[in-house]
Scaffold this active site. Structure first.
Site, PDB file in Angstrom:
ATOM      1  N   GLY A 189       0.799  -1.221   0.000  1.00 21.46           N
ATOM      2  CA  GLY A 189       0.000   0.000   0.000  1.00 21.46           C
ATOM      3  C   GLY A 189       0.831   1.270   0.000  1.00 21.46           C
ATOM      4  O   GLY A 189       0.313   2.350   0.287  1.00 21.46           O
ATOM      5  N   ASP A 230       9.908   3.202  -8.016  1.00 18.49           N
ATOM      6  CA  ASP A 230       9.552   2.429  -9.205  1.00 18.49           C
ATOM      7  C   ASP A 230       9.954   3.147 -10.494  1.00 18.49           C
ATOM      8  O   ASP A 230      10.143   2.496 -11.525  1.00 18.49           O
ATOM      9  CB  ASP A 230       8.056   2.134  -9.238  1.00 18.49           C
ATOM     10  CG  ASP A 230       7.643   1.044  -8.252  1.00 18.49           C
ATOM     11  OD1 ASP A 230       8.529   0.417  -7.631  1.00 18.49           O
ATOM     12  OD2 ASP A 230       6.424   0.832  -8.094  1.00 18.49           O
ATOM     13  N   ASP A 231      10.081   4.459 -10.459  1.00 17.37           N
ATOM     14  CA  ASP A 231      10.465   5.214 -11.652  1.00 17.37           C
ATOM     15  C   ASP A 231      11.945   5.070 -11.987  1.00 17.37           C
ATOM     16  O   ASP A 231      12.404   5.610 -13.004  1.00 17.37           O
ATOM     17  CB  ASP A 231      10.131   6.698 -11.478  1.00 17.37           C
ATOM     18  CG  ASP A 231       8.637   6.940 -11.386  1.00 17.37           C
ATOM     19  OD1 ASP A 231       7.856   6.108 -11.893  1.00 17.37           O
ATOM     20  OD2 ASP A 231       8.246   7.967 -10.793  1.00 17.37           O
ATOM     21  N   PHE A 254      13.682   1.960 -12.009  1.00 19.44           N
ATOM     22  CA  PHE A 254      14.074   0.613 -12.404  1.00 19.44           C
ATOM     23  C   PHE A 254      14.878   0.671 -13.695  1.00 19.44           C
ATOM     24  O   PHE A 254      14.554   1.426 -14.614  1.00 19.44           O
ATOM     25  CB  PHE A 254      12.853  -0.286 -12.626  1.00 19.44           C
ATOM     26  CG  PHE A 254      12.405  -0.999 -11.389  1.00 19.44           C
ATOM     27  CD1 PHE A 254      13.161  -2.027 -10.841  1.00 19.44           C
ATOM     28  CD2 PHE A 254      11.213  -0.642 -10.773  1.00 19.44           C
ATOM     29  CE1 PHE A 254      12.745  -2.688  -9.696  1.00 19.44           C
ATOM     30  CE2 PHE A 254      10.787  -1.299  -9.634  1.00 19.44           C
ATOM     31  CZ  PHE A 254      11.557  -2.320  -9.091  1.00 19.44           C
ATOM     32  N   ARG A 280      -2.043 -10.639  -2.520  1.00 22.44           N
ATOM     33  CA  ARG A 280      -2.094  -9.347  -3.213  1.00 22.44           C
ATOM     34  C   ARG A 280      -1.221  -9.352  -4.460  1.00 22.44           C
ATOM     35  O   ARG A 280      -1.617  -8.827  -5.503  1.00 22.44           O
ATOM     36  CB  ARG A 280      -1.651  -8.220  -2.276  1.00 22.44           C
ATOM     37  CG  ARG A 280      -2.632  -7.915  -1.171  1.00 22.44           C
ATOM     38  CD  ARG A 280      -2.155  -6.723  -0.370  1.00 22.44           C
ATOM     39  NE  ARG A 280      -2.940  -6.519   0.834  1.00 22.44           N
ATOM     40  CZ  ARG A 280      -2.777  -5.488   1.656  1.00 22.44           C
ATOM     41  NH1 ARG A 280      -1.858  -4.568   1.395  1.00 22.44           N
ATOM     42  NH2 ARG A 280      -3.518  -5.367   2.741  1.00 22.44           N
ATOM     43  N   VAL A 298      -0.623  -7.342 -12.229  1.00 22.02           N
ATOM     44  CA  VAL A 298       0.000  -7.716 -13.495  1.00 22.02           C
ATOM     45  C   VAL A 298       1.277  -6.887 -13.629  1.00 22.02           C
ATOM     46  O   VAL A 298       1.234  -5.655 -13.577  1.00 22.02           O
ATOM     47  CB  VAL A 298      -0.942  -7.450 -14.685  1.00 22.02           C
ATOM     48  CG1 VAL A 298      -0.255  -7.777 -16.005  1.00 22.02           C
ATOM     49  CG2 VAL A 298      -2.231  -8.246 -14.528  1.00 22.02           C
ATOM     50  N   LYS A 317      -4.048  -3.298   7.937  1.00 22.78           N
ATOM     51  CA  LYS A 317      -5.027  -2.331   8.433  1.00 22.78           C
ATOM     52  C   LYS A 317      -5.643  -1.596   7.252  1.00 22.78           C
ATOM     53  O   LYS A 317      -5.100  -1.561   6.152  1.00 22.78           O
ATOM     54  CB  LYS A 317      -4.363  -1.344   9.392  1.00 22.78           C
ATOM     55  CG  LYS A 317      -3.940  -2.008  10.686  1.00 22.78           C
ATOM     56  CD  LYS A 317      -3.483  -1.009  11.692  1.00 22.78           C
ATOM     57  CE  LYS A 317      -3.176  -1.751  12.996  1.00 22.78           C
ATOM     58  NZ  LYS A 317      -2.717  -0.867  14.026  1.00 22.78           N
TER      59      LYS A 317
END
Length: 192
Positions: free
Chosen positions: A5, A26-27, A29, A126, A131, A170
């Site tokens: 999350g 993540d930008d 990689f 999760r 994908v 949570k």
């Protein structure tokens, strides 16, 4: 933890906080062709070597040098509290990702550190609903993703202090409330 999350929490906080921006790990990689493959054929994305971490540090430093010109706007911010006076000159950068606290050049930059956790079964459930490009290969979660999460989490626990661990099971609202309240306390200290 993967699918804990992080991005959702960061995006919700951005809407609620004044002068707030996000940098996402993540930008940074590397392209698939530059990511190492182990003997089982697993792409080793859950390691620092799969990321342009120096570029990420540069981006953070550039933002810190000139946050006002970073494109951060406060219009549309949800006015959730009336106590945001005198924060016009305070800028907040949320850096979100899965290997932030294991990269030493970043550790001097944090004002606050939050670490979302999930139990194995929930994390695997999760992860199976997402994908990815490239797609997870059979056995990838158990053979690479989860072991690397445990490795880096153990390193964090051994080497870092002042980390707030958050239970990713949570509700989003509960997590948001907890982190938002903490940040508001920090802003209050800045105004005093």
């Amino acid at each position: 933890v993967t699918n804990g999350g992080k991005t959702t929490l960061a995006e919700k906080l951005k809407k609620m906080l004044p002068n707030c921006d996000i940098i996402s790990q993540d930008d940074f990689f590397k392209p698939e062709s530059e990511v190492e493959t182990d003997e089982r054929g697993f792409k080793l994305y859950d390691e620092l070597n799969a990321l342009y971490m120096d570029d990420m540090v540069k981006s953070i430093h550039n933002w810190m040098k000139s946050p006002a010109s970073s494109g951060v706007v406060t219009e549309g911010m949800q006015n959730t509290t009336g106590n945001l006076k005198n924060t016009e000159d305070v800028y907040i950068l949320i850096v979100e990702g899965f290997l932030l606290y294991n990269y030493e050049p970043l550790n001097e930059l944090w004002n606050r550190r939050y670490f979302l956790t999930l139990p194995y079964e929930e994390c695997k459930r999760r992860r199976s609903t997402r994908v990815y490009q490239p797609a997870d290969t059979p056995g990838y979660f158990d053979g690479h993703v989860w072991p690397m999460y445990l490795k880096y989490k153990n390193e964090l626990e051994e080497n870092s202090s002042n980390v707030v661990y958050l239970d990713g099971t949570k509700s989003q609202e509960e997590l948001l409330s907890c982190v938002y309240s903490d940040i508001m306390q920090e802003l209050k200290k800045l105004r005093e």
